[in-house]
Design an enzyme around this catalytic site. Structure first.
Site, mmCIF file in Angstrom:
data_model
loop_
_atom_site.group_PDB
_atom_site.id
_atom_site.type_symbol
_atom_site.label_atom_id
_atom_site.label_comp_id
_atom_site.label_asym_id
_atom_site.label_seq_id
_atom_site.Cartn_x
_atom_site.Cartn_y
_atom_site.Cartn_z
ATOM 1 N N ASP A 213 -8.800 45.724 -52.242
ATOM 2 C CA ASP A 213 -9.712 45.243 -53.285
ATOM 3 C C ASP A 213 -9.195 45.690 -54.648
ATOM 4 O O ASP A 213 -7.986 45.850 -54.842
ATOM 5 C CB ASP A 213 -11.127 45.761 -53.009
ATOM 6 C CG ASP A 213 -12.194 44.773 -53.457
ATOM 7 O OD1 ASP A 213 -12.403 44.656 -54.681
ATOM 8 O OD2 ASP A 213 -12.807 44.120 -52.596
ATOM 9 N N ASP B 149 -21.601 58.795 -53.621
ATOM 10 C CA ASP B 149 -21.745 58.175 -52.301
ATOM 11 C C ASP B 149 -20.417 58.043 -51.561
ATOM 12 O O ASP B 149 -20.407 57.721 -50.367
ATOM 13 C CB ASP B 149 -22.372 56.789 -52.438
ATOM 14 C CG ASP B 149 -23.887 56.831 -52.343
ATOM 15 O OD1 ASP B 149 -24.392 57.565 -51.478
ATOM 16 O OD2 ASP B 149 -24.559 56.146 -53.131
ATOM 17 N N HIS C 280 -15.753 45.925 -58.549
ATOM 18 C CA HIS C 280 -15.867 45.176 -57.301
ATOM 19 C C HIS C 280 -15.542 46.037 -56.078
ATOM 20 O O HIS C 280 -16.308 46.074 -55.102
ATOM 21 C CB HIS C 280 -14.923 43.969 -57.388
ATOM 22 C CG HIS C 280 -15.103 42.952 -56.325
ATOM 23 N ND1 HIS C 280 -14.460 43.022 -55.105
ATOM 24 C CD2 HIS C 280 -15.842 41.811 -56.294
ATOM 25 C CE1 HIS C 280 -14.784 41.971 -54.382
ATOM 26 N NE2 HIS C 280 -15.627 41.214 -55.073
ATOM 27 N N ASN D 276 -17.199 31.893 -53.082
ATOM 28 C CA ASN D 276 -18.459 31.790 -53.826
ATOM 29 C C ASN D 276 -18.608 30.476 -54.584
ATOM 30 O O ASN D 276 -19.347 30.413 -55.571
ATOM 31 C CB ASN D 276 -18.565 32.943 -54.831
ATOM 32 C CG ASN D 276 -18.607 34.295 -54.163
ATOM 33 O OD1 ASN D 276 -19.000 34.424 -53.012
ATOM 34 N ND2 ASN D 276 -18.196 35.323 -54.900
ATOM 35 N N ASP E 49 -17.387 31.991 -39.849
ATOM 36 C CA ASP E 49 -17.640 32.353 -38.461
ATOM 37 C C ASP E 49 -18.986 33.039 -38.292
ATOM 38 O O ASP E 49 -19.622 32.921 -37.239
ATOM 39 C CB ASP E 49 -16.529 33.284 -37.959
ATOM 40 C CG ASP E 49 -15.182 32.605 -37.975
ATOM 41 O OD1 ASP E 49 -14.935 31.766 -37.104
ATOM 42 O OD2 ASP E 49 -14.371 32.906 -38.881
ATOM 43 N N SER F 141 -18.479 38.411 -51.301
ATOM 44 C CA SER F 141 -17.788 39.707 -51.326
ATOM 45 C C SER F 141 -18.707 40.829 -50.864
ATOM 46 O O SER F 141 -18.238 41.844 -50.345
ATOM 47 C CB SER F 141 -17.312 40.021 -52.752
ATOM 48 O OG SER F 141 -16.238 39.221 -53.132
#
Length: 536
Positions: A233, A242, A271, A366, A423, A447
């Site tokens: 990414d 976190d 992202h 998207n 899928d 995403s």
């Protein structure tokens, strides 16, 4: 495929590259032929199974066989045998187990890598390629030698327009030529108003609850322990509360697929950190945000937040992740493809990962209904669409019927080959997760759906003994379980909005246990180190 058919296909690919660039010098990705009867048998088997699966109206048809039956099936050899396989179920894992030997030499990382690099050697050592590089160096002194990507059996080279056809003529074994496409950070949106039904989830992000991850934690005591997830990414913020301590491996790749030396973990955008949080995040915000908070990440920066990325960067990242021995690869990225025809740029890389037991989860895109992006649209990718808190398909979520008209993978008699994507689907609207600098935000996008599926695979592996299964059919087994256990939505069977249904990991683990894939007894994940990618 005959040599004449190959020549015609390569000629069309060269013309397409010329039509899509105004430059006289450009980077191309050249894929070489690799003698591999196992791959041929596997492709025939899976395509045959897919053709039957698309006529089914229930996802439950795809659940795998019981473990003792699956493991007792003797492998059949050769393409003819694999075409004759007829299963009473439509399990991909059962078909694959009957068609190939999962313990074969080419079902290991070492075997596949050795075979791929040997097949690439004629290209890398070619006089025509050396001469083309010398011609480029006259105007670009820092022109690179060919850079190989073993999982895809390809290499990136920089050539002048006039030298490309000469290289194809001079180097035997070239099967495909692709442009090194530019990929951009996928568009995501921050919702102006978060629905009350989403804000009402105080214990966790709503998506964690909707896919029944919280239930899986409680029912089976699994939170992803011992699982390594490969995330390719924009990078990741390793200091986010976190994510702190959860980034086990890091790499950054440049536009040609060379690893950037001295790079330390960071996010060039937001992202990647958001996706990472959905996979392994904790509850520092007061809500659990990660599906598998005890899993760990191998994170690679293959998209720059400002400049975007390239196919070469992603292919290099796949090589890196497979070398590390990750358990699943998550790709919330891609390039929009205008028509239904699917480029083969990623087909072998995804297939190589699956052959060594690593499923590749990819966002479908998207741009809305009847659109898709690559690699999510690839035949072998486990493509993911997005749903909202009401189990409705997100309006932006892609999906359509894809077509393969010409291919170096599939025999001419199987073409044109039509298949549907996505899928499976997962929560992708107003998903609460981490962003760089220690904050959290709600994002929309396929995403955001994709890391839910990658995290769910981590839970499945930590709750069962599936990691003990032979690598050759492990990835297919995982996909069968997630597909077969999904919450069926929309039209009966696979459809363009939900795939076979919305992810339900609690149900998937329950089916896996019932089919004999009992609790995991493996110790925490141990991974081998990887050496930096250098110029060959």
């Amino acid at each position: 495929m005959s040599s004449e058919e190959t020549k015609r296909r390569l000629a069309r690919q060269i013309e397409m590259i010329r039509d899509t660039t105004e430059e006289r010098t450009f980077d191309v990705i050249v894929r070489m032929r690799r003698p591999d009867d196992e791959e041929r048998s596997l492709i025939d088997t899976v395509s045959s199974a897919f053709n039957r699966r698309r006529l089914s109206i229930s996802a439950r048809d795809f659940l795998p066989q019981r473990r003792e039956i699956q493991n007792a099936r003797p492998p059949r050899r050769g393409r003819t045998a694999s075409r004759a396989v007829q299963s009473d179920r439509q399990s991909l894992a059962a078909e694959v187990a009957s068609a190939i030997d999962p313990r074969g030499r080419l079902s290991t990382v070492e075997g596949l890598r050795s075979a791929s690099l040997a097949a690439l050697d004629p290209l890398i050592q070619s006089d025509a390629v050396r001469e083309a590089k010398a011609a480029v160096s006259a105007t670009k002194p820092n022109a690179l030698d060919p850079i190989p990507f073993w999982t895809s059996g390809s290499a990136i080279i920089t050539v002048r327009d006039e030298d490309l056809a000469r290289i194809v003529e001079a180097v035997p074994g070239i099967e495909d030529i692709y442009p090194n496409r530019r990929l951009f950070v996928p568009p995501v949106a921050v919702p102006r108003k978060v629905p009350e039904a989403i804000e009402d989830n105080k214990a966790s992000s709503w998506g964690i609850r909707r896919i029944a991850a919280l239930g899986a934690w409680g029912a089976y005591g699994c939170r992803g322990d011992g699982v390594l997830v490969g995330l390719l990414d924009t990078g990741v913020d390793p200091d986010h509360p976190d994510l702190k301590g959860k980034i086990k491996h890091w790499a950054e790749f440049d536009a040609t697929g060379v690893e950037v030396q001295g790079s330390t973990a960071h996010d060039s955008d937001r992202h990647g950190t958001h996706c990472a949080g959905t996979i392994v995040g904790g509850d520092a915000s007061g809500r659990w945000i990660g599906v598998a908070p005890e899993a760990r990440l191998a994170a690679a920066l293959v998209l720059d937040g400002q400049r975007g990325g390239t196919d070469a960067q992603v292919l290099a990242g796949i090589d890196w992740a497979v070398n590390l021995g990750v358990d699943v690869i998550s790709l919330s990225l891609g390039a929009f493809v205008l028509g239904p025809a699917t480029p083969n740029t990623y087909t072998r890389a995804i297939l190589s990962a699956m052959r060594v037991g690593i499923p590749v989860v990819a966002a479908i895109g998207n741009e809305g209904s009847q659109t898709s992006g690559s690699p999510g649209s690839d035949y072998f990718a486990f493509a993911v669409g997005a749903t909202d808190q009401n189990d409705l398909a997100a309006g932006f979520s892609g999906g359509r019927t894809q077509i393969i008209q010409t291919s170096s993978y599939f025999p001419p008699e199987a073409l044109p080959l039509l298949y549907s994507k996505p899928d499976i689907s997962a929560p992708g609207v107003a998903v609460w997760s981490s962003v760089p600098g220690g904050g959290w935000e709600h994002f929309n996008g396929t995403s955001m759906a994709t890391p839910h599926v990658a995290g769910a695979i981590a839970l499945l592996l930590s709750a069962t003994n599936i990691k003990d299964e032979p690598p050759g059919d492990r990835a297919f087994l995982i996909q069968d379980l997630l597909t077969g256990s999904s919450e069926e939505l929309g039209e009966a069977g696979q459809n363009h909005r939900f795939g076979f249904g919305r992810l339900d990991i609690l149900r998937a683990i329950g089916f896996a246990r019932d089919l004999g894939y009992g609790p995991s007894s493996r110790p925490a994940h141990a991974v081998v180190g990887s050496s930096p990618r250098r110029h060959p």
